[in-house]
Structure formats: structure tokens, C-alpha cells
Design an enzyme around this catalytic site. Structure first.
Site, PDB file in Angstrom:
ATOM      1  N   ARG A 158       0.836  -1.222   0.000  1.00 40.67           N
ATOM      2  CA  ARG A 158       0.000   0.000   0.000  1.00 40.67           C
ATOM      3  C   ARG A 158       0.866   1.266   0.000  1.00 40.67           C
ATOM      4  O   ARG A 158       0.520   2.278   0.596  1.00 40.67           O
ATOM      5  CB  ARG A 158      -0.967   0.023   1.196  1.00 40.67           C
ATOM      6  CG  ARG A 158      -1.925  -1.140   1.247  1.00 40.67           C
ATOM      7  CD  ARG A 158      -2.887  -1.147   0.066  1.00 40.67           C
ATOM      8  NE  ARG A 158      -3.821  -2.251   0.151  1.00 40.67           N
ATOM      9  CZ  ARG A 158      -3.619  -3.443  -0.433  1.00 40.67           C
ATOM     10  NH1 ARG A 158      -2.544  -3.662  -1.165  1.00 40.67           N
ATOM     11  NH2 ARG A 158      -4.509  -4.404  -0.321  1.00 40.67           N
ATOM     12  N   SER A 228     -11.129  -1.534   2.711  1.00 40.95           N
ATOM     13  CA  SER A 228     -10.386  -1.760   3.963  1.00 40.95           C
ATOM     14  C   SER A 228     -10.025  -0.413   4.572  1.00 40.95           C
ATOM     15  O   SER A 228      -9.332   0.383   3.932  1.00 40.95           O
ATOM     16  CB  SER A 228      -9.089  -2.518   3.692  1.00 40.95           C
ATOM     17  OG  SER A 228      -9.383  -3.716   3.042  1.00 40.95           O
ATOM     18  N   GLU A 324      -5.659   2.969   6.052  1.00 39.36           N
ATOM     19  CA  GLU A 324      -5.262   2.852   4.642  1.00 39.36           C
ATOM     20  C   GLU A 324      -5.906   3.995   3.849  1.00 39.36           C
ATOM     21  O   GLU A 324      -5.366   4.482   2.860  1.00 39.36           O
ATOM     22  CB  GLU A 324      -5.751   1.494   4.113  1.00 39.36           C
ATOM     23  CG  GLU A 324      -5.447   1.256   2.658  1.00 39.36           C
ATOM     24  CD  GLU A 324      -5.883  -0.134   2.184  1.00 39.36           C
ATOM     25  OE1 GLU A 324      -5.605  -1.134   2.875  1.00 39.36           O
ATOM     26  OE2 GLU A 324      -6.504  -0.194   1.115  1.00 39.36           O
TER      27      GLU A 324
END
Ligand SMILES: Cc1cc2nc3c(=O)[nH]c(=O)nc-3n(C[C@H](O)[C@H](O)[C@H](O)COP(=O)(O)OP(=O)(O)OC[C@H]3O[C@@H](n4cnc5c(N)ncnc54)[C@H](O)[C@@H]3O)c2cc1C
Length: 341
Positions: A158, A228, A324
């Protein structure tokens, strides 16, 4: 002020001074120059599927709709050049229709193709970096375009250079993908392990990934969300072995550097937080990693909920979750970890 509610998947009721859709580079540069002339901050938005507006944004939002895909090939590879405003899932379907394998595990991830490198999107054992050939960037301050190779993008979990060095005054205008004609299925995750490696087709994996995602993840058009909410935490081997003594079934994924990745959703679930609510925001009942806008949530409801989850998980496991999702305040992006600390 203009409403941002339908320009991001959390569907929070937030506003911006101005929202401009751009279909070519001239429009994009014009919108940026216009904002600078008024001394207003600029926010680029693809499909807003990784965003939380914590308050109104006092600036100009530029919506990327730079479209176009071209396909070339040689004996060994397919090459796709994709303008950054193309929808990612449509690109996956485009490749499937042409018999090109390699993107099927990344089916149904919302967002634009040009946003995919930013957090190195990933699902079911494949990450954007595995299919990336190059990323084309425009430096708005100098009006210069340049191309980064996969190595130059500094991809990680990420992570990429676009969250750091090229975060301000740079916009991704196109991506290049390189997909091998010697396609190999990636079947290590979830129900994909049940497929026979020798016989499985690209289409079967695509269908299975779509099926799993549709049954597990809330549809943002029903309950606003950004997928998420937290990253899976990566901890030291020492901390992991201590945690494992107390939690025998702790799901874990050893990393090449010796550290260990944990499943953030599992940690949240163990704190009995599924369905937990603050204001209009709640933890999704089926998938603890997803926070949803259940009932006209404000950005602050989501921030308070994320703070509560982070504290509760830290008290039980001594692991601090990091968002995130990107948080946007009045003047632009804010430090999401600080916001929920
Ligand atoms: C239901 C759901 C499921 C998801 N599943 C996954 C998943 O499995 N795996 C995964 O990795 N992610 C997942 N996500 C997160 C999200 O889909 C990805 O992060 C996606 O790449 C975001 O694309 P976007 O166009 O919506 O970006 P946006 O949210 O619009 O923007 C994200 C960031 O990039 C910046 N930005 C946007 N476009 C540009 C550009 N052209 N140049 C420079 N900066 C730009 C924005 O300013 C912002 O900071 C999911 C989200 C949802 C809602």
C-alpha cells in the site's frame, strides 16, 4: 459550495468550493492554473474510493476523466497503455475480452486506473507492481511530463513514491502494463486454492474473485465505505512470537524482511467490534475491516469510530492500526494516523 457526496464512495455529506471534471490535459492544466491563481488548494480525485472527507474542503476538486486504452503486443508480452481516468474494473474486463491474463485477481477493485499505482492496489496475491511497466506523470509546477519505471515507483505494501516525493503538484496521467503471454494463475488466497492449476482459466478466476468480493464487501451504493479502512499491520518477529503465545490462532503472513504481517480485520473482530457504531458510522457486520456510512455519518463520526477501534485493538494486542484510507481536511490531506490517535 458544491457537494462531494456523490464523488466519493463513503458518500459523506461534505462540500468543496468547486468541482471540475477534466477530459484532457489542457483542461487539467487549466483547472490547476485557475486554482493557483485564486490561491486555492487542489485535490485530484479519481473515483473517490480511498477517501474520507473529515470536513468541507476549501479548494478546487479536479475529477480525472482522461480516457483511452491502447494495446500492442510482441511474441512474449501484451502491452497496455491506459490513460489515468479509465475505470480499473473496466480495464480488467477489457483485458479479459482480449484473452489477456494477469489482471483477473484485481477484478472489482473500485477506482481509476491512474490511482492504482498510488497505493499499489492489491488483492488475492497480486499487486499492481506485478503488472506495472511504467507510470507517466505530469509535474504541474514545471509543465514537464516524465515516465517512471516500475523500480522507480518504490512500490511496497500500500505504498509508492506517489504518496511521498510526488504527492504535491504531480498528477498521474497514464499507466503502462506489461502482461506475459505465458500466463500463470495466482491461486494462493481464499477459495482460489480449490482450482486446478493446470486447467483453470483466466475467466474462472475473474468470476470467482468477483463472486467472493460481492458476497464479502458492502456495496458502496448501499452503505458508503472506502474498502479496507486500516492497513494490515506489519510487526517484528519478536513481537509476533510474544503475541502468538497468547493467541494460538493468530493469522499471520511472514514477510521477506523477517517481519510478520497480521490481519487487521481479525484483530478488530477479536475485540467484538463487528456492528459497533458511533453516530452514523459503524463497523461492517460481515467484514470488520470495513467501516461503513450506515446512517448519514459525518466524517467526524468515522474518525471517532476509527479512534475507538485503534485504542481497543492496541489495549488487547499492543498493535496500533494505521488507516489505509486518505483523510482530507479543509486545506487538503491531513495525517490520518494523528487524526485517530
Ligand atoms: C468496496 C471497496 C473495495 C476496495 N478494495 C480494495 C482492494 O481490494 N485492494 C486495494 O488495494 N484497494 C481497495 N480499495 C481502495 C481503492 O479502491 C483503491 O485505493 C483505488 O485505487 C482508489 O482509486 P480512486 O480512483 O477511487 O482514488 P481516489 O480515492 O479518488 O484518490 C486516492 C488518492 O489518490 C490521489 N489521486 C487520485 N487520482 C490521482 C492522479 N491521477 N494523480 C495523482 N494523484 C491522484 C487522490 O488525491 C487521493 O489522495 C477498495 C475500495 C472500496 C470502496
Amino acid at each position: 459550495m458544491k457537494s462531494l457526496q456523490y464523488f466519493h464512495t463513503f458518500h459523506i455529506s461534505a462540500n468543496a468550493n468547486e468541482i471540475t471534471e477534466v477530459k484532457n490535459l489542457e483542461q487539467l492544466k487549466g483547472a490547476w492554473i485557475g486554482a493557483k491563481a485564486q490561491n486555492l488548494p487542489v485535490l485530484f480525485l479519481g473515483q473517490g474510493s480511498n477517501m474520507l472527507f473529515v470536513e468541507d474542503f476549501n479548494g478546487i476538486v479536479i475529477i480525472n476523466r482522461l480516457l483511452g486504452i491502447s494495446h500492442k503486443q510482441d511474441d512474449c508480452f501484451h502491452y497496455l497503455h491506459v490513460n489515468s481516468g479509465e475505470n480499473w474494473h473496466n480495464l480488467v474486463r477489457y483485458s479479459l475480452e482480449r484473452g489477456i491474463g494477469g489482471l483477473e485477481n484485481l477484478a472489482l477493485i473500485p477506482g481509476c486506473a491512474g490511482s492504482a499505482p498510488i497505493q499499489n492496489i492489491g488483492a488475492y496475491g497480486v499487486e499492481f507492481k506485478d503488472v506495472c511497466h511504467y507510470v507517466d506523470v505530469l509535474d504541474l509546477a514545471t509543465d514537464k511530463q516524465f515516465r517512471l519505471s516500475t523500480e522507480e515507483c518504490d512500490f511496497g505494501y500500500r505504498e509508492s513514491i506517489f504518496k511521498h516525493r510526488y504527492r504535491h503538484d504531480h498528477v498521474i496521467i497514464a499507466i503502462g502494463l506489461k502482461l506475459s503471454k505465458n500466463w500463470q494463475p495466482v491461486l494462493e488466497y481464499g477459495t482460489l486454492v480449490n482450482f486446478d492449476r493446470e486447467r483453470v482459466t483466466v475467466k474462472q478466476i475473474f468470476d470467482e474473485v468477483c463472486h467472493i468480493r460481492q458476497s464479502k464487501l458492502p456495496n458502496p451504493d448501499v452503505f458508503g465505505n472506502a474498502g479496507s479502512f486500516f492497513k494490515n499491520p506489519v510487526i517484528s518477529a519478536k513481537q509476533f512470537s510474544e503475541l502468538q503465545k497468547l493467541n494460538e490462532n493468530l493469522p499471520h503472513f511472514p514477510q521477506p524482511d523477517g517481519r510478520v504481517k497480521l490481519a487487521a480485520g481479525w484483530l478488530i473482530e477479536q475485540c467484538n467490534l463487528k456492528g459497533f457504531k458511533i453516530g452514523g458510522a459503524s463497523v461492517h457486520k460481515k467484514q470488520a475491516l470495513v467501516l461503513i456510512n450506515e446512517n448519514n455519518a459525518t466524517g467526524q463520526d468515522v474518525v471517532k469510530l476509527a479512534h475507538y477501534i485503534r485504542q481497543t485493538v492496541a489495549e488487547k494486542f499492543a498493535v496500533y492500526l494505521q488507516p489505509e484510507v486518505r483523510f482530507i481536511g479543509a486545506e487538503g490531506e491531513i495525517d490520518s494516523e494523528k487524526a485517530i490517535a
